[in-house]
Design a protein around this motif. Structure first.
Motif: not given
Length: 722
Positions: A344-348, A405-408
């Protein structure tokens, strides 16, 4: 015609494999009478094993029938010079694909004929051709999936109650539903794929389905200019039984014409519905075309979009004289984001990257995502423009900023390879941009490289060398050589510096300057070090294990090698050699910048019994504080400082200062690069306790140092007397 004459025409020094066969009158097969050295090298047969035997010894049985089918008619037709391709087999059973050029020379004296065959290994070309076939098959699979989508679309079209048809830009029908067939003719099979619109109208007129004067009016379906796609105003047309139809036409950007005939007898109640219906069809058509050329995740183009963009760029270059640049963009450290933070992070990250690329490139530039983290862009610019490089720099700068991404923070970067006409051929832009990208990544992260012919040649050479290195590891061709180290006072042998060499089967003994860089890229330097270490300890234990004081062995190691966990495996091999073992650390290492783990690793190796020597001292960056922290057992003075000492007082003073540093640290002093007796005597008087250099012996296999034993031999005297 004699054999000597044939051999003179095809010299034995040729790099191609050459074989000569003779076939006498009435002989069923030919006999091998000559092969050159290249033939025995390429195919692995001993010359005496094949001379006098059948000429087909190297033909691959799998291709034998095809071979005969191609050459027999040529021989029968009297052809004397022709070339074919076929499969061949070596003595060890391995196979290759070869180009065979035949030269036939009749022998009037015997009525027979000599046939010379020149073999050229084209296996790499064959593999590229097969790769191209695989690519075509993949394309066919993509088309198959697209056809499946089209089949589903057709199934949906058949559910439409009103007559519906799609014609291509040439007026040939491609898709229609049952209602259209029923309206135009009695027999549903009377309309077929590719049937011209005029023919369909004629059938309908003959059956009385439409008035005879209606056919001319239908020309408005196809008379719109090609640059004006979209729907046209509807046309009303009288049909049988007094009912009226409203005919709608819409053209797609690719030239297809969609025709929908709607019964508008009750137009007052259905007019709005028909309008919405036509609009929905237009959106479906646009959606299908968009999905066929765009990446679902990022909204950027896909490979098909890229192909179309390149076609358009080539046409623009031909018409306007501009140049085409392809920018190959690959994300650095993207895999770590997927592995550590999830897909999900990679897609973002990919979505943000796409947005940043859109903001950098111009409206007319084409951007496509062609792989997981790989993007390609097509840019048009004037001849000599630096625009592609400027855009690439903006890409590297922009993609160097982290994405949250999600604060990271997701930290990554980008490397860019550029290939531009006219340096790169239009047809090779994609391949050459990939070569440039490879070069950029070799230089480190966040780099830009522009394709050059030398770059391609270098990559090809490195690829061949890399393959050869991997083969050499399997063949156990890396061997140690030893340069003797002697006591300064009595010239007795006290140790060896152990160095890596490659015993190449064709090029002989090769030094590390030939293979070390590529081996490092391959990640096999540690494996080569291990092989040299184990072989050296084994050889020296066998040679010196019985001595009271076996010679010390020293090995060169780098900082990354020190930090490689496999280096601790040396403990098992240290037990096999009773003498001292030391690692030579290059003074070029930035010791002050090394992490704590580096110093812990030195302590762990020291506990195993390994000493540390500072190599090339006087030429690097080691501070006195670093020296005290390392605690070396020996300083090795760089040979470049040794060479001028007979003539230069400054050089002697500098060497003397290093000797004094060693004494203050209570370490031994070795002078490297000693080449004369005068240098050796001066260094001895200055306080060096160990000497090393060509004056005492070049690096060579252990067998070449046999004359240095027994212990106590004065090497200088021995050398000067030989």
């Amino acid at each position: 015609m004699k054999l000597d004459q044939i051999i003179a025409d095809f010299p034995a020094v040729s790099s191609d494999a050459i074989a000569v066969g003779y076939r006498g009158p009435g002989d069923p097969t030919g006999t091998m009478i000559y092969v050159n050295d290249a033939y025995t090298r390429i195919f692995g047969f001993q010359r005496e094993a094949i001379l006098g035997g059948p000429v087909e010894i190297t033909n691959d049985p799998d291709y034998w029938d095809d071979f005969l089918a191609e050459v027999v008619p040529k021989f029968a037709a009297g052809e004397r010079n022709f070339t074919i391709e076929t499969g061949c087999i070596r003595a060890d059973g391995s196979k290759l694909w070869a180009s065979l050029s035949f030269f036939v020379v009749p022998d009037p004296e015997t009525g027979g004929r000599y046939t010379t065959a020149v073999y050229r290994d084209i296996s790499d070309l064959r593999r590229r051709e097969l790769s191209a076939e695989d690519a075509l098959q993949e394309r066919e699979r993509l088309y198959s999936r697209l056809e499946g989508s089209q089949s589903r679309l057709i199934a949906a079209i058949n559910t439409i109650p009103d007559p519906f048809a799609i014609f291509n830009k040439n007026g040939m029908i491609r898709t229609w539903n049952a209602a259209y067939s029923k309206l135009m003719c009695d027999d549903a099979d009377a309309i077929y794929d590719g049937m011209a619109h005029e023919e369909i109208m004629q059938v309908a007129i003959e059956l009385g389905r439409i008035p005879e004067d209606s056919a001319a009016a239908y020309k408005w379906f196809f008379d719109a200019p090609p640059d004006e796609p979209g729907p046209r105003e509807p046309m009303k047309q009288e049909a049988i039984a007094g009912r009226r139809y409203q005919v709608y036409r819409s053209s797609a950007p690719n030239g297809d014409v969609v025709i929908l005939r709607v019964d508008v007898t009750e137009l007052s109640s259905r007019e709005e519905e028909v309008k919405r219906y036509a609009e929905r069809l237009e959106r479906v058509n646009a959606d299908i075309e968009y999905k066929a050329t765009h990446d679902e995740l990022t909204g950027l183009g896909n490979r098909r979009y890229l192909e179309l963009a390149l076609d358009a760029a080539r046409e623009a270059r031909a018409q306007k004289g501009c140049e085409i640049a392809v920018l190959n963009i690959d994300l650095d450290r993207f895999k770590q984001i997927n592995d550590t933070m999830g897909h999900k992070a990679g897609d973002h990250v990919l979505e943000v990257v796409a947005e940043r690329l859109r903001s950098i490139f111009r409206k007319d530039d084409a951007i496509a995502r062609i792989g997981g983290d790989e993007f390609l862009a097509v840019v048009l610019s004037n001849t000599g423009s630096v625009l592609p490089e400027a855009i690439a720099q903006r890409v590297v700068t922009s993609l160097g900023r982290p994405v949250m991404f999600e604060g990271r923070p997701c930290r990554f970067g980008a490397s860019v390879g550029i290939a531009s006409t006219p340096l790169a051929d239009e047809a090779e832009l994609l391949v050459n941009s990939d070569v440039a990208l490879f070069e950029a990544k070799n230089r480190g992260r966040a780099r830009i490289a522009t394709f050059s012919a030398a770059m391609l040649h270098r990559m090809q050479e490195n690829k061949r060398l890399a393959d050869d290195i991997l083969r050499a590891l399997d063949a156990n061709e890396f061997v140690p050589v030893y340069q003797p180290q002697v006591a300064a006072k009595d010239r007795a042998l006290v140790g060896f510096e152990t160095l890596a060499r490659w015993q190449h089967p064709e090029r002989g003994l090769l030094g590390p300057h030939v293979f070390l860089g590529v081996a490092d890229d391959l990640g096999v330097v540690g494996e080569i070090d291990r092989i040299i270490f184990e072989k050296a300890l084994s050889e020296c234990n066998e040679a010196f294990g019985g001595l009271e004081r076996p010679p010390k062995l020293s090995f060169n190691v780098s900082s990354p090698r020190i930090m490689d966990d496999t280096i601790l495996q040396v403990s098992d091999w240290l037990k096999t050699y009773p003498g001292e073992v030391a690692f030579e650390l290059l003074e070029s290492i930035f010791f002050e910048e090394e992490a704590e783990e580096f110093w812990y690793r030195l302590d762990a190796l020291r506990e195993l019994g390994i000493g540390f020597e500072m190599d090339d001292f006087g030429s690097g960056r080691a501070s006195l504080i670093a020296l005290m922290q390392i605690g070396p057992t020996r300083l090795k003075i760089d040979g470049r400082l040794i060479a001028p000492i007979p003539q230069s007082k400054e050089s002697r003073d500098l060497v003397q200062a290093i000797v004094e540093i060693g004494r203050s640290l209570n370490t031994g002093i070795t002078a490297e690069g000693v080449e004369t007796e005068e240098q050796a005597d001066l260094l001895t008087r200055m306080g060096c306790d160990t000497l090393q250099g060509y004056f005492f012996g070049k690096p060579q296999p252990l067998s070449g140092n046999a004359h240095l034993l027994p212990r106590g031999t004065r090497l200088g005297a021995r050398r000067s007397g030989t």
